[in-house]
Design a protein around this motif. Sequence first.
Motif, PDB file in Angstrom:
ATOM      1  N   LEU A 119       1.177   4.078   1.895  1.00 52.55           N
ATOM      2  CA  LEU A 119       2.028   3.743   2.951  1.00 52.55           C
ATOM      3  C   LEU A 119       2.767   2.558   2.695  1.00 52.55           C
ATOM      4  O   LEU A 119       4.075   2.406   2.719  1.00 52.55           O
ATOM      5  CB  LEU A 119       1.407   3.939   4.240  1.00 52.55           C
ATOM      6  N   ALA A 120       2.007   1.435   2.417  1.00 50.17           N
ATOM      7  CA  ALA A 120       2.565  -0.030   2.156  1.00 50.17           C
ATOM      8  C   ALA A 120       3.273   0.169   0.736  1.00 50.17           C
ATOM      9  O   ALA A 120       4.364  -0.721   0.811  1.00 50.17           O
ATOM     10  CB  ALA A 120       1.323  -1.012   1.826  1.00 50.17           C
ATOM     11  N   ASP A 121       3.155   0.702  -0.109  1.00 54.35           N
ATOM     12  CA  ASP A 121       3.991   0.947  -1.506  1.00 54.35           C
ATOM     13  C   ASP A 121       5.413   1.409  -0.918  1.00 54.35           C
ATOM     14  O   ASP A 121       6.497   1.295  -1.419  1.00 54.35           O
ATOM     15  CB  ASP A 121       3.266   1.757  -2.539  1.00 54.35           C
ATOM     16  N   LYS A 122       5.283   2.488  -0.178  1.00 59.78           N
ATOM     17  CA  LYS A 122       6.595   3.276   0.293  1.00 59.78           C
ATOM     18  C   LYS A 122       7.400   2.239   1.170  1.00 59.78           C
ATOM     19  O   LYS A 122       8.525   2.241   1.056  1.00 59.78           O
ATOM     20  CB  LYS A 122       6.220   4.577   0.906  1.00 59.78           C
ATOM     21  N   GLU A 123       6.914   1.465   2.133  1.00 53.16           N
ATOM     22  CA  GLU A 123       7.469   0.894   3.150  1.00 53.16           C
ATOM     23  C   GLU A 123       7.702  -0.737   2.888  1.00 53.16           C
ATOM     24  O   GLU A 123       8.688  -1.236   3.278  1.00 53.16           O
ATOM     25  CB  GLU A 123       6.691   0.870   4.609  1.00 53.16           C
ATOM     26  N   ARG A 124       6.983  -1.239   1.817  1.00 50.34           N
ATOM     27  CA  ARG A 124       6.941  -2.503   1.313  1.00 50.34           C
ATOM     28  C   ARG A 124       7.185  -3.533   2.828  1.00 50.34           C
ATOM     29  O   ARG A 124       8.314  -4.189   3.165  1.00 50.34           O
ATOM     30  CB  ARG A 124       8.260  -2.700   0.786  1.00 50.34           C
ATOM     31  N   PHE A 125       6.253  -3.480   3.752  1.00 47.76           N
ATOM     32  CA  PHE A 125       5.992  -4.030   4.747  1.00 47.76           C
ATOM     33  C   PHE A 125       6.310  -5.685   4.432  1.00 47.76           C
ATOM     34  O   PHE A 125       5.870  -6.263   3.898  1.00 47.76           O
ATOM     35  CB  PHE A 125       4.713  -4.059   5.460  1.00 47.76           C
ATOM     36  N   VAL A 126       7.230  -6.154   5.572  1.00 48.04           N
ATOM     37  CA  VAL A 126       7.471  -7.827   5.550  1.00 48.04           C
ATOM     38  C   VAL A 126       6.297  -8.272   6.241  1.00 48.04           C
ATOM     39  O   VAL A 126       6.006  -9.506   5.848  1.00 48.04           O
ATOM     40  CB  VAL A 126       8.744  -7.852   6.221  1.00 48.04           C
ATOM     41  N   ALA A 127       5.630  -7.879   7.040  1.00 43.73           N
ATOM     42  CA  ALA A 127       4.682  -8.534   7.777  1.00 43.73           C
ATOM     43  C   ALA A 127       3.624  -7.669   8.240  1.00 43.73           C
ATOM     44  O   ALA A 127       3.792  -6.180   8.573  1.00 43.73           O
ATOM     45  CB  ALA A 127       5.157  -9.267   9.237  1.00 43.73           C
ATOM     46  N   ALA A 128       2.363  -7.911   8.445  1.00 43.77           N
ATOM     47  CA  ALA A 128       1.202  -7.091   9.195  1.00 43.77           C
ATOM     48  C   ALA A 128       0.240  -7.878   9.780  1.00 43.77           C
ATOM     49  O   ALA A 128      -0.186  -8.899   9.423  1.00 43.77           O
ATOM     50  CB  ALA A 128       0.644  -6.532   7.744  1.00 43.77           C
ATOM     51  N   HIS A 165      -0.205 -10.157  -2.256  1.00 49.43           N
ATOM     52  CA  HIS A 165       0.219 -10.405  -3.618  1.00 49.43           C
ATOM     53  C   HIS A 165       1.104  -9.251  -4.338  1.00 49.43           C
ATOM     54  O   HIS A 165       1.838  -9.706  -4.822  1.00 49.43           O
ATOM     55  CB  HIS A 165      -1.203 -10.193  -4.497  1.00 49.43           C
ATOM     56  N   SER A 166       1.041  -7.988  -3.845  1.00 49.34           N
ATOM     57  CA  SER A 166       1.777  -6.959  -4.074  1.00 49.34           C
ATOM     58  C   SER A 166       3.169  -6.859  -3.735  1.00 49.34           C
ATOM     59  O   SER A 166       4.138  -6.595  -4.354  1.00 49.34           O
ATOM     60  CB  SER A 166       1.219  -5.773  -3.706  1.00 49.34           C
ATOM     61  N   PHE A 167       3.300  -7.232  -2.615  1.00 46.93           N
ATOM     62  CA  PHE A 167       4.885  -7.065  -1.768  1.00 46.93           C
ATOM     63  C   PHE A 167       5.174  -8.232  -1.109  1.00 46.93           C
ATOM     64  O   PHE A 167       6.402  -8.280  -0.660  1.00 46.93           O
ATOM     65  CB  PHE A 167       4.616  -5.867  -0.701  1.00 46.93           C
ATOM     66  N   GLY A 168       4.372  -9.351  -1.091  1.00 48.28           N
ATOM     67  CA  GLY A 168       4.828 -10.684  -0.251  1.00 48.28           C
ATOM     68  C   GLY A 168       4.737 -10.517   1.208  1.00 48.28           C
ATOM     69  O   GLY A 168       5.321 -10.939   1.909  1.00 48.28           O
ATOM     70  N   THR A 169       4.121  -9.340   1.556  1.00 46.71           N
ATOM     71  CA  THR A 169       3.608  -9.195   3.231  1.00 46.71           C
ATOM     72  C   THR A 169       3.134 -10.221   3.692  1.00 46.71           C
ATOM     73  O   THR A 169       1.977 -10.650   3.279  1.00 46.71           O
ATOM     74  CB  THR A 169       2.959  -7.819   3.155  1.00 46.71           C
ATOM     75  N   LEU A 170       3.612 -10.774   4.614  1.00 43.34           N
ATOM     76  CA  LEU A 170       2.864 -11.872   5.505  1.00 43.34           C
ATOM     77  C   LEU A 170       1.742 -10.976   6.341  1.00 43.34           C
ATOM     78  O   LEU A 170       2.069 -10.743   7.381  1.00 43.34           O
ATOM     79  CB  LEU A 170       3.930 -12.604   6.409  1.00 43.34           C
ATOM     80  N   SER A 171       1.012 -10.969   5.648  1.00 44.35           N
ATOM     81  CA  SER A 171      -0.269 -10.162   6.121  1.00 44.35           C
ATOM     82  C   SER A 171      -1.540 -11.091   6.594  1.00 44.35           C
ATOM     83  O   SER A 171      -1.925 -12.014   6.135  1.00 44.35           O
ATOM     84  CB  SER A 171      -0.839  -9.254   5.068  1.00 44.35           C
ATOM     85  N   TYR A 172      -1.990 -10.684   7.938  1.00 45.31           N
ATOM     86  CA  TYR A 172      -2.887 -11.556   8.648  1.00 45.31           C
ATOM     87  C   TYR A 172      -4.122 -10.634   9.313  1.00 45.31           C
ATOM     88  O   TYR A 172      -3.844  -9.684   9.642  1.00 45.31           O
ATOM     89  CB  TYR A 172      -2.221 -12.271   9.925  1.00 45.31           C
TER      90      TYR A 172
END
Length: 392
Positions: free
Chosen positions: A199-208, A266-273
């Motif tokens: 799902l993340a590879d498809k959507e390239r989430f900006v934040a999570a 690391h993979s997409f730059g997602t601001l992931s928390y």
Amino acid sequence: KTLQIGQVHQTYKDPEMVAHLLQAYHEAFPEITRLQTIGKTHHGRSILALEITDPSVPDRDKPAVFLNGAHHGHELLSVEYAMDAIDQLLQGHKAGDPSAMRWIRGLKIWVVPMVNPDGLWLTMNIHHGAGRETLGGRKNGRDIPRTQCDDITRRRGVDLNRNYPYAFDSEGHSKKPDRWNYRGPAGGSEPETQAVMALADKERFVAAITFHTKGSMVITPYTVGGHRNPQPDVAWAVAEKIAPVGFSVKQSMYPVSGTDQDWLYHSFGTLSYILEGDQHNPVSTAARMASVQRVRPSFGRLFDAVLGRGTPRIYGHVRDAAGSPVEAEIRLEGHTLHHGERWTSRPSDGRFDRLLPEGTQRIGITALGVGGTQAQAEVSTAAALPLELVVQ
């Protein structure tokens, strides 16, 4: 079967109840929701995702964001945080709440309330009261019988938040299958982590936000020890904005590798928390709701940051000379990466979004396409966006 969306906070929920409620939300709000099965567990349970967005706005004009709960199946309250976000968004949209309408119109919001339905089912139906929930229900259903679990078999399973490929097998886990933090036989080996990764590879989430219990903190990437965060550290700055009242911001509770947030970052730059709530499955309904209400503001603050409310940002699209979208690496002037990160535009439409440090007025951007093709621009953060880059 009779639980209604108006009773969403009446009780903790097993996988069947979550499935029932998500279907009910979709049926009540069919124009702005899409219910999707993104994977199947070892026990054949569906991993369900609800997408919430206004279809009148083209997908190419919207960044994607991600909320999820129950990577650890014994953290029942984490599901409540995720379900509350769904309820606040949809009921707010129905009531004409300006914030909910802004988020749903401006974002593609994906919510997976229960990443680990096998583990949660085991916690609620087999392990409850056994005193050993961390050895079974915390982990997924790998090698665990579907309907019964004795003291030996309850120790099986994989800790999904040690199973993501980035820095896999580094620290904060066990290689022993009977331990509570067993990292699995290989990075990304489990169907649950594979579903999230696809799902993340498809959507390239900006934040999570990944909801957990408990610790009263917002944890920023990287959580694995010895890894240097990109500079400037935008992830930390945004974490300070979204943290609930009384919660601290930390880089880790303790050093851990194989987490979803580090892999996303690391993979997409997602601001992931990782948001560690302030309770762990309180029996009292009042205590449960108090915790949900304390955590509630965090997702909205994150959504507003992604939309540029109070946080500088740049966004746009990358295409080739023929007009087709390009998955190009996006580099920002003065931003330093340390661990081989390649943060790219979204393959489906070339969309990219980057949040910037406070005070940024201008920023140089380079889009690197296949074979060395590139496009460069210097952008004022006050300029009209989106930015359209053509690599050739």
